[in-house]
Write a protein that holds these residues in place. Structure first.
Motif, PDB file in Angstrom:
ATOM      1  N   ARG A  70       0.835  -1.207   0.000  1.00 18.27           N
ATOM      2  CA  ARG A  70       0.000   0.000   0.000  1.00 18.27           C
ATOM      3  C   ARG A  70       0.869   1.256   0.000  1.00 18.27           C
ATOM      4  NH1 ARG A  70      -1.704   3.684   3.869  1.00 18.27           N
ATOM      5  NH2 ARG A  70      -0.653   2.508   5.509  1.00 18.27           N
ATOM      6  N   LEU A  71       1.873   1.273   0.857  1.00 17.92           N
ATOM      7  CA  LEU A  71       2.737   2.445   0.946  1.00 17.92           C
ATOM      8  C   LEU A  71       3.585   2.615  -0.314  1.00 17.92           C
ATOM      9  CD1 LEU A  71       3.783   2.262   4.692  1.00 17.92           C
ATOM     10  CD2 LEU A  71       2.127   3.805   3.620  1.00 17.92           C
ATOM     11  N   ALA A  72       4.004   1.511  -0.916  1.00 17.67           N
ATOM     12  CA  ALA A  72       4.743   1.592  -2.185  1.00 17.67           C
ATOM     13  C   ALA A  72       3.850   2.197  -3.263  1.00 17.67           C
ATOM     14  CB  ALA A  72       5.246   0.209  -2.591  1.00 17.67           C
ATOM     15  N   LEU A  73       2.572   1.832  -3.259  1.00 19.76           N
ATOM     16  CA  LEU A  73       1.635   2.401  -4.228  1.00 19.76           C
ATOM     17  C   LEU A  73       1.377   3.881  -3.936  1.00 19.76           C
ATOM     18  CD1 LEU A  73      -0.137   2.113  -6.674  1.00 19.76           C
ATOM     19  CD2 LEU A  73      -1.931   1.157  -5.204  1.00 19.76           C
ATOM     20  N   VAL A  74       1.307   4.245  -2.671  1.00 14.21           N
ATOM     21  CA  VAL A  74       1.150   5.655  -2.303  1.00 14.21           C
ATOM     22  C   VAL A  74       2.325   6.465  -2.854  1.00 14.21           C
ATOM     23  CG1 VAL A  74       1.206   7.281  -0.351  1.00 14.21           C
ATOM     24  CG2 VAL A  74      -0.330   5.295  -0.294  1.00 14.21           C
ATOM     25  N   MET A  75       3.516   5.919  -2.761  1.00 10.90           N
ATOM     26  CA  MET A  75       4.697   6.619  -3.276  1.00 10.90           C
ATOM     27  C   MET A  75       4.577   6.857  -4.784  1.00 10.90           C
ATOM     28  SD  MET A  75       7.582   4.577  -1.044  1.00 10.90           S
ATOM     29  CE  MET A  75       8.886   4.959  -2.180  1.00 10.90           C
ATOM     30  N   ILE A  76       4.107   5.855  -5.513  1.00 14.10           N
ATOM     31  CA  ILE A  76       3.928   5.990  -6.960  1.00 14.10           C
ATOM     32  C   ILE A  76       2.853   7.029  -7.258  1.00 14.10           C
ATOM     33  CG2 ILE A  76       3.157   4.769  -9.033  1.00 14.10           C
ATOM     34  CD1 ILE A  76       4.480   2.220  -7.719  1.00 14.10           C
ATOM     35  N   ALA A  77       1.766   6.999  -6.489  1.00 18.76           N
ATOM     36  CA  ALA A  77       0.690   7.980  -6.682  1.00 18.76           C
ATOM     37  C   ALA A  77       1.177   9.393  -6.371  1.00 18.76           C
ATOM     38  CB  ALA A  77      -0.514   7.621  -5.810  1.00 18.76           C
ATOM     39  N   VAL A  78       2.028   9.534  -5.365  1.00 16.09           N
ATOM     40  CA  VAL A  78       2.598  10.853  -5.042  1.00 16.09           C
ATOM     41  C   VAL A  78       3.382  11.374  -6.241  1.00 16.09           C
ATOM     42  CG1 VAL A  78       4.361  12.016  -3.633  1.00 16.09           C
ATOM     43  CG2 VAL A  78       2.598  10.631  -2.532  1.00 16.09           C
ATOM     44  N   TRP A  79       4.158  10.509  -6.872  1.00 16.33           N
ATOM     45  CA  TRP A  79       4.918  10.915  -8.064  1.00 16.33           C
ATOM     46  C   TRP A  79       3.963  11.436  -9.142  1.00 16.33           C
ATOM     47  CZ3 TRP A  79       8.913  12.638 -10.470  1.00 16.33           C
ATOM     48  CH2 TRP A  79       9.054  12.476 -11.844  1.00 16.33           C
ATOM     49  N   LEU A  80       2.874  10.715  -9.369  1.00 13.55           N
ATOM     50  CA  LEU A  80       1.913  11.132 -10.388  1.00 13.55           C
ATOM     51  C   LEU A  80       1.250  12.457 -10.004  1.00 13.55           C
ATOM     52  CD1 LEU A  80       0.536  10.475 -13.060  1.00 13.55           C
ATOM     53  CD2 LEU A  80      -1.191   9.226 -11.769  1.00 13.55           C
ATOM     54  N   LEU A  81       0.871  12.603  -8.753  1.00 18.86           N
ATOM     55  CA  LEU A  81       0.166  13.802  -8.297  1.00 18.86           C
ATOM     56  C   LEU A  81       1.060  15.036  -8.208  1.00 18.86           C
ATOM     57  CD1 LEU A  81      -2.022  12.017  -5.643  1.00 18.86           C
ATOM     58  CD2 LEU A  81      -2.893  13.204  -7.677  1.00 18.86           C
ATOM     59  N   ALA A  82       2.371  14.837  -8.329  1.00 17.74           N
ATOM     60  CA  ALA A  82       3.298  15.966  -8.362  1.00 17.74           C
ATOM     61  C   ALA A  82       3.469  16.507  -9.788  1.00 17.74           C
ATOM     62  CB  ALA A  82       4.648  15.552  -7.790  1.00 17.74           C
ATOM     63  N   ASP A  83       2.725  15.931 -10.735  1.00 17.52           N
ATOM     64  CA  ASP A  83       2.756  16.397 -12.122  1.00 17.52           C
ATOM     65  C   ASP A  83       2.232  17.842 -12.186  1.00 17.52           C
ATOM     66  OD1 ASP A  83       2.883  15.642 -15.114  1.00 17.52           O
ATOM     67  OD2 ASP A  83       0.855  16.444 -14.888  1.00 17.52           O
ATOM     68  N   ASP A  84       2.779  18.602 -13.124  1.00 17.36           N
ATOM     69  CA  ASP A  84       2.382  20.009 -13.267  1.00 17.36           C
ATOM     70  C   ASP A  84       0.878  20.180 -13.446  1.00 17.36           C
ATOM     71  OD1 ASP A  84       4.966  20.912 -12.974  1.00 17.36           O
ATOM     72  OD2 ASP A  84       5.367  20.967 -15.141  1.00 17.36           O
TER      73      ASP A  84
END
Length: 194
Positions: A70-84
């Motif tokens: 779950r936390l690994a997926l949260v990290m990936i989602a954070v990367w996506l949500l940091a998109d411009d």
């Protein structure tokens, strides 16, 4: 999905290009290298505010393997949500925290986190789930198209459909068994009366 969002391919490409730092092991029960609460707090700061400490507690890992995924997926989602595009959309930090808790936990139950980077269909699913949660649809799609496509690629929806199908089959089997038992009892009663 009332609002038009970004081009889907932009998001799936960003997921495919997730840097190794966002694929590192989250800290769970003292082992790992990435403090997910700090990462989430950095994301919400990029979106305009920091989360209260109590909200960040949802991103502290326990000893469970499921929690690590779950936390690994949260990290990936954070990367996506940091998109411009997401930064320009001015998403409320509390909404981001909600998105990173329940929907990510649900996705992480049946799919290893790395598949949301390596598998094209899982990348699309993650991008669509995030957009849908935030009430956006991919640019160039109608609401109906976006809803249908999300249902088509969603492993979570397939699991729910499969569970419902199994439950319906179980219920049908119970009804058949009850009817057969009742028919046998009626037949036995008929023979004893004669």
């Amino acid at each position: 999905m009332n609002k038009t969002g970004p081009v889907l391919e932009t998001l799936t490409r960003r997921l495919a290009e997730t840097p190794p730092d966002f694929l590192a092991e989250p800290v769970v029960a003292g082992s790992g290298s990435v403090m997910v609460p700090a990462l989430v707090n950095d994301l919400t700061a990029m979106h305009g505010a920091r989360l209260p400490q109590a909200r960040l507690g949802a991103f502290v890992g326990t000893a469970a393997h499921v929690d690590r995924n779950r936390l690994a997926l949260v990290m990936i989602a954070v990367w996506l949500l940091a998109d411009d595009w997401f930064l320009g959309a001015q998403i409320a930090p509390a909404m981001l925290a909600d998105l990173l808790t329940d929907p990510m936990a649900e996705l992480a139950v049946g799919t290893p986190a790395h598949k949301f980077v390596n598998d094209p269909e899982r990348r699309e699913e993650l991008a669509r789930v995030i957009l849908a949660f935030l009430d956006y649809r991919p640019q160039g799609e109608s609401e109906a198209q976006a809803t249908d496509r999300l249902a088509a690629v969603s492993a979570t929806a397939r699991r729910k459909l499969l569970a419902a199908s199994r439950a319906a089959e179980q219920r049908a089997r119970q009804i058949r068994e009850a009817l057969a038992k009742k028919a046998a009892e009626e037949s036995a009663d008929k023979w004893t009366r004669e």
